[in-house]
Design a protein around this motif. Structure first.
Motif, PDB file in Angstrom:
ATOM      1  N   ASP A  20      -3.772   0.599  -3.244  1.00  8.29           N
ATOM      2  CA  ASP A  20      -3.095   0.640  -2.318  1.00  8.29           C
ATOM      3  C   ASP A  20      -2.115   1.741  -1.954  1.00  8.29           C
ATOM      4  O   ASP A  20      -1.804   1.971  -3.496  1.00  8.29           O
ATOM      5  CB  ASP A  20      -2.273  -0.944  -1.770  1.00  8.29           C
ATOM      6  CG  ASP A  20      -1.412  -0.151  -0.464  1.00  8.29           C
ATOM      7  OD1 ASP A  20      -1.955  -0.916   0.760  1.00  8.29           O
ATOM      8  OD2 ASP A  20      -0.736  -0.067  -0.374  1.00  8.29           O
TER       9      ASP A  20
ATOM     10  N   ASP B 234      -4.359   6.771  -3.684  1.00 20.83           N
ATOM     11  CA  ASP B 234      -4.869   6.635  -2.508  1.00 20.83           C
ATOM     12  C   ASP B 234      -6.068   6.597  -1.998  1.00 20.83           C
ATOM     13  O   ASP B 234      -6.863   7.637  -2.763  1.00 20.83           O
ATOM     14  CB  ASP B 234      -3.650   8.722  -2.177  1.00 20.83           C
ATOM     15  CG  ASP B 234      -4.276   8.712  -0.871  1.00 20.83           C
ATOM     16  OD1 ASP B 234      -5.040   8.324  -0.162  1.00 20.83           O
ATOM     17  OD2 ASP B 234      -3.380  10.342  -0.371  1.00 20.83           O
TER      18      ASP B 234
ATOM     19  N   ASP C  22      -9.295  -2.356   5.777  1.00 22.32           N
ATOM     20  CA  ASP C  22      -8.579  -2.931   6.062  1.00 22.32           C
ATOM     21  C   ASP C  22      -6.639  -1.424   6.610  1.00 22.32           C
ATOM     22  O   ASP C  22      -6.232  -2.017   6.249  1.00 22.32           O
ATOM     23  CB  ASP C  22      -7.975  -3.968   6.011  1.00 22.32           C
ATOM     24  CG  ASP C  22      -7.074  -5.144   6.724  1.00 22.32           C
ATOM     25  OD1 ASP C  22      -8.045  -4.890   8.083  1.00 22.32           O
ATOM     26  OD2 ASP C  22      -6.348  -5.521   6.187  1.00 22.32           O
TER      27      ASP C  22
HETATM   28  C1  LIG Z   1      -3.119  -3.249   7.186  1.00 25.59           C
HETATM   29  S1  LIG Z   1      -2.574  -3.131   5.533  1.00 25.59           S
HETATM   30  C2  LIG Z   1      -3.398  -4.242   4.042  1.00 25.59           C
HETATM   31  C3  LIG Z   1      -3.259  -4.992   5.053  1.00 25.59           C
HETATM   32  C4  LIG Z   1      -4.649  -5.840   3.538  1.00 25.59           C
HETATM   33  N1  LIG Z   1      -5.960  -5.882   3.279  1.00 25.59           N
HETATM   34  C5  LIG Z   1      -4.700  -7.497   3.240  1.00 25.59           C
HETATM   35  O1  LIG Z   1      -5.083  -8.262   3.698  1.00 25.59           O
HETATM   36  O2  LIG Z   1      -3.392  -8.079   2.834  1.00 25.59           O
HETATM   37  C6  LIG Z   1      -2.331  -1.556   4.843  1.00 25.59           C
HETATM   38  C7  LIG Z   1      -2.289  -0.691   3.473  1.00 25.59           C
HETATM   39  O3  LIG Z   1      -2.522  -0.109   3.768  1.00 25.59           O
HETATM   40  C8  LIG Z   1      -1.687   0.666   2.624  1.00 25.59           C
HETATM   41  N2  LIG Z   1      -2.425   2.327   2.926  1.00 25.59           N
HETATM   42  C9  LIG Z   1      -1.693   3.364   3.988  1.00 25.59           C
HETATM   43  N3  LIG Z   1      -2.438   4.738   3.626  1.00 25.59           N
HETATM   44  C10 LIG Z   1      -2.670   4.545   2.292  1.00 25.59           C
HETATM   45  C11 LIG Z   1      -3.565   5.201   1.668  1.00 25.59           C
HETATM   46  N4  LIG Z   1      -3.789   6.705   1.712  1.00 25.59           N
HETATM   47  N5  LIG Z   1      -4.574   4.578   0.469  1.00 25.59           N
HETATM   48  C12 LIG Z   1      -4.262   3.654   0.529  1.00 25.59           C
HETATM   49  N6  LIG Z   1      -3.276   2.661   0.980  1.00 25.59           N
HETATM   50  C13 LIG Z   1      -2.952   2.741   1.931  1.00 25.59           C
HETATM   51  C14 LIG Z   1      -0.103   0.668   3.239  1.00 25.59           C
HETATM   52  O4  LIG Z   1       0.500   0.615   2.174  1.00 25.59           O
HETATM   53  C15 LIG Z   1      -0.774  -1.076   3.531  1.00 25.59           C
HETATM   54  O5  LIG Z   1      -0.254  -1.901   2.300  1.00 25.59           O
END
Ligand SMILES: C[S@@+](CC[C@H](N)C(=O)[O-])C[C@H]1O[C@@H](n2cnc3c(N)ncnc32)[C@H](O)[C@@H]1O
Length: 428
Positions: free
Chosen positions: A276, A303, A317
């Motif tokens: 994340d 990232d 997700d």
């Molecule tokens: C919908 S939430 C995920 C929820 C998680 N899968 C769960 O079930 O608990 C989306 C996540 O994407 C992360 N995010 C946003 N941009 C990102 C990136 N470029 N790389 C990795 N994570 C990212 C956010 O910090 C957030 O925690």
């Protein structure tokens, strides 16, 4: 703090402070509320005041702007005190004089009592309606006008049912954490605690029908024997179908709810790499995964758009508009930002493209009802049909055509009593 005998002013004061935090910091009510140490009774009352007011923010502000042309310029705390008073008098059935009296008491501290009294007396007589059809629906269903137009284009008249469901509380679902307990033990425990359960189509997930104490406030929840997770959100990991011994890449994993389900389905065997981009959320995820007894995961702040790691299956997700979760997070309705939306679309695309470079099978999911974040993101990929105990995707929307609509899954609050989700499976 002076209080009415029912302690209402205390709740209103705290609710006004919570709403101020929500507005300034763009966080959820739950997150703002977690900063205050409150007993259960006051917490529930403050939560209800904040939620019920925030849900109706547009209609309440409509009344206040007509009652006070400089409403927007007033101190944020006082604004929220008045909003709560309007909620009380227009929607809660509190006598207007009583609602005004509570607000005036709170305003005295700031020497604003005269203004608050005058505005609320005017507000009492303002009718909440408009000549314009969309604006009127917006005031009646408490959604922004852009959302109403969008939902009508997406669902026709059914849009009204969606908005009604968004204003209601959706069922709570409990997922048994089979790394720490069993379906039967959790069922027995919860029933002994007077939580009434109903089975769902997933063996490890129950719908909560009623309770004396919310399952999230019980001991076994703190011990990680079960988690509170929406049914359709649980289905995401089921569609991923991770097997013990496999290698899984979870590209947007925090706070780790789905990661922990994936680990349970793998019986803690094999490897999950959970990434994340948010350091703060990764810290929360580490704590959570420990409580839940997850042992086969490596967690990284990274990232997901360009991280390299060869895996058998990957989950994206994705970060999204959260327009499927309005019932839980009404602030989503009022904080939608076109520019942020556009930049999220770019991240979703990059995450999905990168997932397909790293794994042969990819699941893409969002808690959004918006076609741009869902069907438009997966169009052109090699989509594999998944079973759907919910609905299918959107075939046509504002000139966009999606041939694979019957291979993907959508859920809606009004049809399925879950959040609005989108799930698609793709091959490299
Ligand atoms: C919908 S939430 C995920 C929820 C998680 N899968 C769960 O079930 O608990 C989306 C996540 O994407 C992360 N995010 C946003 N941009 C990102 C990136 N470029 N790389 C990795 N994570 C990212 C956010 O910090 C957030 O925690």
């Amino acid at each position: 703090m002076s209080t009415r005998s029912d302690g209402v002013v205390v709740s209103q004061d705290l609710a006004a402070r919570i709403l101020e935090i929500v507005e300034k910091e763009k966080v959820s009510i739950k997150s703002a509320l977690s900063r205050f140490k409150l007993n259960q009774e006051i917490r529930s009352s403050v939560y209800a005041y904040s939620m019920e007011t925030l849900k109706r923010l547009n209609a309440i502000d409509h009344v206040l702007k007509l009652s006070c042309p400089k409403f927007e310029k007033i101190d944020p705390y006082i604004k929220n005190v008045m909003r709560i008073a309007v909620y009380e008098m227009k929607y809660k059935g509190v006598h207007p004089a009583l609602a005004t009296d509570s607000a005036v008491r709170l305003a005295k501290k700031f020497k604003m009592e005269k203004l608050v009294n005058a505005v609320l007396r005017k507000a009492e007589n303002v009718e909440i309606k408009s000549e314009d059809k969309i604006k009127n629906l917006s005031l009646e269903y408490f959604h922004p006008e852009w959302f109403i137009k969008y939902a009508l284009d997406l669902l026709g008249d059914e849009a009204l049912e969606l908005m009604r469901a968004n204003n209601e509380v959706l069922p709570t679902y409990v997922r048994v954490n089979e790394l720490k307990s069993s379906v039967e033990s959790v069922r027995r425990y919860l029933e002994e605690k007077k939580v009434q359960l109903r089975e769902t189509f997933l063996d490890e997930v129950f719908e909560v029908l009623s309770y004396e104490k919310h399952p999230a406030a019980l001991e076994w929840h703190s011990e990680g024997k079960y988690v509170i997770q929406d049914l359709v959100s649980c289905y995401v990991s089921v569609v991923l179908d991770p097997k013990p011994g496999e290698t899984i890449l979870d590209l947007a994993a925090a706070p780790g709810i789905k990661t922990s389900h994936i680990a349970a389905l793998m019986q803690n065997e094999g490897k999950i790499l959970a990434l994340d981009i948010s350091k703060e959320r990764v810290e929360k995820m580490k704590t959570k995964l420990k409580i839940l007894g997850v042992k086969n995961v490596e967690v990284k702040v990274a990232d997901g758009c360009n991280f390299k790691f060869e895996a058998e299956k990957a989950l994206v997700d994705a970060p999204c508009s959260s327009t499927g979760s309005i019932s839980d997070y009404p602030n989503v309705k009022w904080s939608f930002d076109k520019r942020k939306f556009e930049s999220t679309l770019k991240i979703q695309k990059k995450l999905l493209d990168n997932a397909l470079k790293n794994a042969c099978e990819v699941i893409y999911s969002t808690c959004s009802i918006m076609v741009e974040e869902n069907e438009m993101q997966v169009k052109g990929k090699k989509i594999v049909k998944i079973d759907s105990p919910f609905s299918r995707g959107v075939e046509k929307f504002r000139g966009f055509v999606f041939e694979d609509w019957d291979k993907v899954l959508r859920s809606y609050p009004h049809r399925h009593r879950t959040s609005g989700f989108f799930i698609a499976k793709m091959k490299r």
